[in-house]
Design a protein around this motif. Structure first.
Motif, mmCIF file in Angstrom:
data_model
loop_
_atom_site.group_PDB
_atom_site.id
_atom_site.type_symbol
_atom_site.label_atom_id
_atom_site.label_comp_id
_atom_site.label_asym_id
_atom_site.label_seq_id
_atom_site.Cartn_x
_atom_site.Cartn_y
_atom_site.Cartn_z
ATOM 1 N N VAL D 52 66.001 22.191 17.014
ATOM 2 C CA VAL D 52 65.758 21.474 18.268
ATOM 3 C C VAL D 52 66.072 22.373 19.457
ATOM 4 O O VAL D 52 65.335 22.394 20.459
ATOM 5 C CB VAL D 52 66.608 20.174 18.326
ATOM 6 N N ALA D 53 67.167 23.128 19.347
ATOM 7 C CA ALA D 53 67.571 24.007 20.442
ATOM 8 C C ALA D 53 66.476 25.021 20.757
ATOM 9 O O ALA D 53 66.262 25.399 21.920
ATOM 10 C CB ALA D 53 68.873 24.728 20.085
ATOM 11 N N GLU D 54 65.784 25.432 19.701
ATOM 12 C CA GLU D 54 64.720 26.417 19.886
ATOM 13 C C GLU D 54 63.587 25.828 20.726
ATOM 14 O O GLU D 54 63.031 26.502 21.595
ATOM 15 C CB GLU D 54 64.195 26.827 18.511
ATOM 16 N N VAL D 55 63.277 24.573 20.443
ATOM 17 C CA VAL D 55 62.214 23.909 21.207
ATOM 18 C C VAL D 55 62.514 23.966 22.709
ATOM 19 O O VAL D 55 61.629 24.211 23.523
ATOM 20 C CB VAL D 55 62.068 22.441 20.748
ATOM 21 N N PHE D 56 63.791 23.729 23.045
ATOM 22 C CA PHE D 56 64.149 23.686 24.474
ATOM 23 C C PHE D 56 64.760 25.005 24.949
ATOM 24 O O PHE D 56 65.267 25.085 26.061
ATOM 25 C CB PHE D 56 65.131 22.540 24.721
ATOM 26 N N THR D 57 64.730 26.024 24.071
ATOM 27 C CA THR D 57 65.307 27.341 24.386
ATOM 28 C C THR D 57 66.695 27.223 25.037
ATOM 29 O O THR D 57 66.915 27.661 26.171
ATOM 30 C CB THR D 57 64.369 28.163 25.308
ATOM 31 N N LEU D 58 67.616 26.635 24.271
ATOM 32 C CA LEU D 58 68.991 26.490 24.767
ATOM 33 C C LEU D 58 69.787 27.763 24.507
ATOM 34 O O LEU D 58 69.515 28.497 23.556
ATOM 35 C CB LEU D 58 69.676 25.309 24.082
ATOM 36 N N HIS D 59 70.800 28.015 25.305
ATOM 37 C CA HIS D 59 71.661 29.194 25.156
ATOM 38 C C HIS D 59 72.499 29.045 23.884
ATOM 39 O O HIS D 59 73.038 27.968 23.616
ATOM 40 C CB HIS D 59 72.579 29.286 26.385
ATOM 41 N N PRO D 60 72.611 30.126 23.064
ATOM 42 C CA PRO D 60 73.345 30.013 21.790
ATOM 43 C C PRO D 60 74.784 29.509 21.964
ATOM 44 O O PRO D 60 75.271 28.710 21.174
ATOM 45 C CB PRO D 60 73.340 31.442 21.244
ATOM 46 N N LEU D 61 75.479 29.987 23.007
ATOM 47 C CA LEU D 61 76.871 29.547 23.189
ATOM 48 C C LEU D 61 76.937 28.050 23.469
ATOM 49 O O LEU D 61 77.867 27.366 23.048
ATOM 50 C CB LEU D 61 77.523 30.316 24.347
ATOM 51 N N ALA D 62 75.924 27.533 24.204
ATOM 52 C CA ALA D 62 75.885 26.106 24.510
ATOM 53 C C ALA D 62 75.663 25.315 23.230
ATOM 54 O O ALA D 62 76.299 24.272 23.009
ATOM 55 C CB ALA D 62 74.771 25.813 25.514
ATOM 56 N N VAL D 63 74.777 25.806 22.364
ATOM 57 C CA VAL D 63 74.506 25.127 21.099
ATOM 58 C C VAL D 63 75.767 25.085 20.250
ATOM 59 O O VAL D 63 76.100 24.069 19.634
ATOM 60 C CB VAL D 63 73.367 25.847 20.356
ATOM 61 N N GLU D 64 76.501 26.207 20.248
ATOM 62 C CA GLU D 64 77.754 26.266 19.503
ATOM 63 C C GLU D 64 78.728 25.187 19.989
ATOM 64 O O GLU D 64 79.394 24.527 19.193
ATOM 65 C CB GLU D 64 78.367 27.649 19.701
ATOM 66 N N ASP D 65 78.798 25.020 21.315
ATOM 67 C CA ASP D 65 79.676 23.994 21.893
ATOM 68 C C ASP D 65 79.321 22.614 21.358
ATOM 69 O O ASP D 65 80.204 21.816 21.038
ATOM 70 C CB ASP D 65 79.540 23.974 23.427
ATOM 71 N N ALA D 66 78.014 22.355 21.267
ATOM 72 C CA ALA D 66 77.578 21.027 20.830
ATOM 73 C C ALA D 66 77.830 20.813 19.350
ATOM 74 O O ALA D 66 77.951 19.686 18.882
ATOM 75 C CB ALA D 66 76.102 20.842 21.138
ATOM 76 N N LEU D 67 77.934 21.905 18.598
ATOM 77 C CA LEU D 67 78.133 21.804 17.152
ATOM 78 C C LEU D 67 79.587 21.555 16.785
ATOM 79 O O LEU D 67 79.906 20.728 15.932
ATOM 80 C CB LEU D 67 77.691 23.113 16.479
ATOM 81 N N SER D 68 80.467 22.293 17.445
ATOM 82 C CA SER D 68 81.851 22.364 16.958
ATOM 83 C C SER D 68 82.624 21.076 17.169
ATOM 84 O O SER D 68 83.532 20.756 16.427
ATOM 85 C CB SER D 68 82.574 23.515 17.640
ATOM 86 N N ALA D 69 82.261 20.297 18.198
ATOM 87 C CA ALA D 69 82.917 19.005 18.393
ATOM 88 C C ALA D 69 84.422 19.100 18.575
ATOM 89 O O ALA D 69 85.137 18.202 18.192
ATOM 90 C CB ALA D 69 82.574 18.059 17.252
#
Lengths: 326, 326, 326, 326, 326
Positions: D52-69
């Motif tokens: 999904v992040a790829e679709v919206f070209t999100l920054h990897p560090l931001a994606v990591e933030d959303a994952l780690s909880a």
């Protein structure tokens, strides 16, 4: 009551014919540039203050502030008139108590009006001291403001010294070997320090503004004088803060010593009880009614029993001392 | 309920024919520049408030704030309408309790709308008092805001005075010689002070903004009035803070006195026990069954034993008094 | 007393004929650009200081600050002269006490005047150390200021180390098994830390200003040196804060241990009492005068009774140990 | 898991054919200006989120933030994408416990992506509620952010209410007459309040920024909505602070009551002991073996002795009651 | 000791012939733009560090900072060289203790120099991890700074986890039913948290500056990485603060439980005493020597007396249980 009303020119008091009460006349006599009138009121009734206020066209809300004598220390600008309200403090030795009064000072371009409530901060002597310093007085109305504030902050210092002595006494009492309940005294001192804090702390900001000449109408030359007063005030504030913190520590120490003493008392009590209870057991034993109790027949049975009681008591005393229990 | 709805012109109330409920008509009657409508609502049902809101085209979120009555004190700008929410406080003597209500005031260019919840801060008398001061009322809508806030802060003052008396009572109780558990009372007072703090503290920033006229649409002339109210509010805040700190000290003192008293009780108990235990030992000794106990034969042996018991008790009493134990 | 008075040129001391006391002559000898005079005074009487002040035309209020020796640490600008007041601290091992003195340093374009009160911070050695660093000394008067402040903050460090050791000792005492009342010691240490805090904390702002060269007349090259001193001062401030917090925790722990010990003592006492009271009951039973008590006639009745007493005592001991009561 | 994925145009959901999982297709369908995609994920595995992040070209560090909880609540800008991380809270009645989860919301120019961890803050209903408010939804992606945050802060409110009830129960228990150790309960509540504080306090700054529209890409029209949420959050923060302070006071009161009770128990115990010890002394006296004790021969000697014992006990009871000891 | 010295170009390590110790040669080999040298030192002796410092022409005061290893965490600029000092922390399981070391990192335009003291934060593995991320490494010297700080903050996290477990253990112990004195353990944990706080708190400002790229010479691209580390650090700081607050609460709870237990023990003791004292009184009564005591002659007088004793004891037990005393 109008305590004093005079006209000053170039740092000198101008001799005038008009009566002290005729503020308008005194002001009118100030015809040269730099002349200014200094009026000192003491607990004026509402009408008297309003009459004087009219002479200097003071703002009604400002006049109300000067009347009510329940103000927070503050510095306010009403047009070209500055109003500084401050608390006066004095230490009543008889009662170990701090009393508070109030002084409001209006500083206009050509006048100063001070209104005093309560017994503290007798300003008349501050006036005389200032009149002896023509050079400072020549700075104009703000020199009067300086003289008044300087006097009041000086009195803060004296009060702080009085409270410092009280705290030292409390400390000595807390750490003395006598059983005393210092709770009440500590509480009363905390109250007085709180009273003092309320006079001292809110005055810091007004003085900071005066010390940095960020007040319209004040000449740069006066700033170092206010800086000096501000330094003094900060010292007093530090002292108050330090005393409050010491008092808290002293209270904690007081609590700790009560606990320690309770523990010691408990050990003393139980040791005392042991000295009585063990002999009572011995007496109980020889009070038993067995038919066959050889000791009862002994010629020295009775002294032996008494000796046993004494020995047990002495033995316990030695034991308690050795084990650190007593 | 619409308590009042009137049109003001040049500081005077304009006599109108239309009914009090017809807000739109009253507003429409204000045809001259400077005219403004003042509507006062008391616990209006949702529809009533919305009808009035429509007349003045208020923002829906602002209307919701005025309805819910569970707001933090705040000052908000919605377009050219200002919304001030504040808490009202009143002291219920019967219960020694502080009750809270809420007032929301909308100030627009040509109207003021006040919405009151709860019993505190009866605003009708504030309206009448203001109507007597045509000069102030002529300042426009903000003079109404001033009158409302002034009234409410005045009531804070009364509540603070009530709480000050309560704290003084608690102090007296804590330092009295009677055994009382003041814990509950101190706790309840802390809660009330917290309640009060929540009304007073967040209001300081809005009042500071009004006092420095950093609010669009407000005339400079009104600032000194708000400055006056802000001073009062700061005094109340100081009082609350001072009372909280006194109450904490009083609680600490209460704890200390419990400890001191426990220690004294323990010493009394142990002294009492000693007065009984030592004679019991003596009785035990003369209850021993030794054949050779000369005292037992003595004619005055029995009175002597009783005398010994009495003497030991008296001796202990003297000892305890001298050593500071009692 | 004038401790030293010398002229410096390009980081070197200039050999002069004129006597040490003739400050004016020394200053007059500094004819080249960059030359500066360094005068060191130790507890000068009022007149001596005034004479020197006249040479450098110092502001009267600044001179008063340097005389009174009861100043808060501060940095002040009087025209082109900078005045830094700071407290000196030294640790008196014999008394485990911190003593305070004061140093005032005037920094002008071509002179440095240091005035020292109290025994701490012997500056003569700082002077010699600086004279060995020609490169630093060549920075001008501010290098002297740096040398003085550096020395004083170094001494703060030593005092902090001394207090750290005291706190460690107190910790050891609190957690030792011996019964000791550490209350007094903790209280005294808190006082000393408060004393230290008053010297250290207000000095941080002046040093921050020097470290960021936000002081007129100071060259950028000197900033890193003051930054170094500021870092040291912050370390000291951290230590003071840490020690204060540790001391509070140690005091709390002290209180907790008193409570724990009281509880243990109480359990020991009651166990001891039980060992005596139960045998007393047994003795009481066999002391009853019933006609029909078979045990009384038994040949081994008496030893049996004693055995019962012993057994009850031993049984209780076992019970107490098992249940964790002892 | 992709909970939902839809396209919105002018505040209306656009009916699409493509499956819910095909995020790219949904986004591609948004061809008109103002269209935006709203994707809701629930505890997505790493790969799903990355797709999904790829679709919206999100920054990897931001994606990591959303994952780690295990994030602190924060608002961060990555290019033109805004990331808001917040904690969800819910109250588990069974355990009287507060549980925490996490929601991360990415807001881009034409999409919103919400990622939820934990059971709290069911967002599906927030979505439906928002879909019913076409006017608000038409504000664009930020209206979704508002809806999500509003829902979560609403749940904070519910949790705060639950904790308020718990604190009220603790208060009642502390001041009840029963012997209860509330220590554990108070401690647990403090922990939960701390948990809550960690969710609520750091969120205030992000919401303040949103409420003052100091966030790029956000329209002014949305600000009042966020201001509303910020007000709610501040109310919750006030409640948390108030409860923490009440809990501390309740704990202090608990301690005080333990002390008071201990004192009362001690007095009861000693009074009870006195009732037994004095008769024991009387019995001891008449157990003495003196030859000459007239009472022993009296016919009513025995009842007299028993009467004496009873009288002493009654006398003591009266004495204790009168002196306020009991 | 020189642990490593390498040249990096476009995110790749350049293979060089010169020995690891020849820092100057390695640096000289970096001829292309963007090349940079990374030198890692471990507890270098003064001369070694000075030799390396000479190669990169570091400021003497900066070198001193890196040598002394008793620095506060700080970020300082010396010309175009940045110096970051930070503390390393590691948890020693055996001793439940936190140990501290220090790392200083110099970041120049074409070099990074890290100096490590103490055992914590083994940086070699951080180097290898970074070498695997060519893209990040290509950011230049600041990527190395990031890698080092990230590693160290990661270790803070591990230490925080260790301390969290310790606090959980202390909590369990405080609320267990066993008699344990947790005072010492709580005190030691407070000390360790203080140690940790000193490493973590002062590092926040430097990281904030790096995270907002307000540092000269740093590329914008690196900011998100430092923001990530800053977030982690804030989480650690929150944990430390939370643990400190929990520990204080746990200590208070510990104190409360001691009091509660003391009260219970006291009640148990007095109940136990009552069970013995009442029978003793009965025995005393039947030990009296009255001529006329009918019970003494009864055949079952003795068993009756024993029964009475037993009955009184049982009655008391029932009474105590019912009244909630036990």
């Amino acid at each position: 009551m109008i305590v004093e009303c005079a006209l000053y020119r170039n740092g000198e008091k101008v001799a005038l014919d008009c009566p002290r009460d005729d503020v308008a006349a005194v002001r009118a006599a100030g015809t040269e540039s730099g002349d200014f009138t200094w009026v000192g009121l003491y607990e004026p009734p509402s009408e008297e203050l309003e009459k004087v206020a009219e002479v200097f066209t003071l703002h009604p809300l400002a006049v109300e502030d000067a009347l009510s004598a329940h103000q927070r220390p503050k510095l306010e600008q009403f047009g070209d008139v500055l109003l500084l309200c401050l608390k006066t403090l004095w230490y009543v030795d008889a009662a170990d108590a701090v009393e508070t009064g109030e002084v409001s000072v209006f500083v206009g371009p050509d006048f100063v009006l001070s209104v005093r409530h309560g017994q503290g901060a007798e300003l008349q002597s501050a006036r005389h001291a200032l009149e002896d310093q023509a050079k400072v007085l020549a700075h104009g109305p703000f020199s009067v403001l300086y003289a008044v504030v300087d006097r009041i902050v000086d009195e803060y210092n004296q009060v702080a010294t009085g409270l410092e002595e009280d705290v030292t006494e409390v400390e000595a009492s807390v750490f003395s070997d006598q059983r005393r309940d210092d709770t009440n005294r500590i509480y009363v001192l905390k109250r007085e320090l709180q009273e003092m804090r309320r006079a001292v702390y809110p005055l810091r900001e007004p003085l900071r503004r005066l010390a940095t000449s960020s007040v319209p109408g004040m000449s740069e030359r006066s700033a170092p004088f206010f800086r000096d007063v501000a330094d003094n005030l900060n010292l007093v504030a530090d002292t108050v803060e330090g005393l409050e913190s010491l008092l808290s520590s002293a209270f904690d120490a007081h609590l700790a010593r009560i606990s320690v003493q309770q523990n010691e008392d408990m050990r003393k009590i139980s040791a005392g009880a042991a000295l009585v209870v063990v002999p009572t057991l011995i007496a109980g034993i020889y009070g038993m009614n067995f038919t066959h109790m050889p000791e009862l027949e002994w010629a020295f049975g009775y002294p032996m029993a008494l000796g046993l009681m004494l020995a047990s008591a002495l033995g316990l005393i030695v034991l308690f001392k050795r084990s650190g229990w007593l």
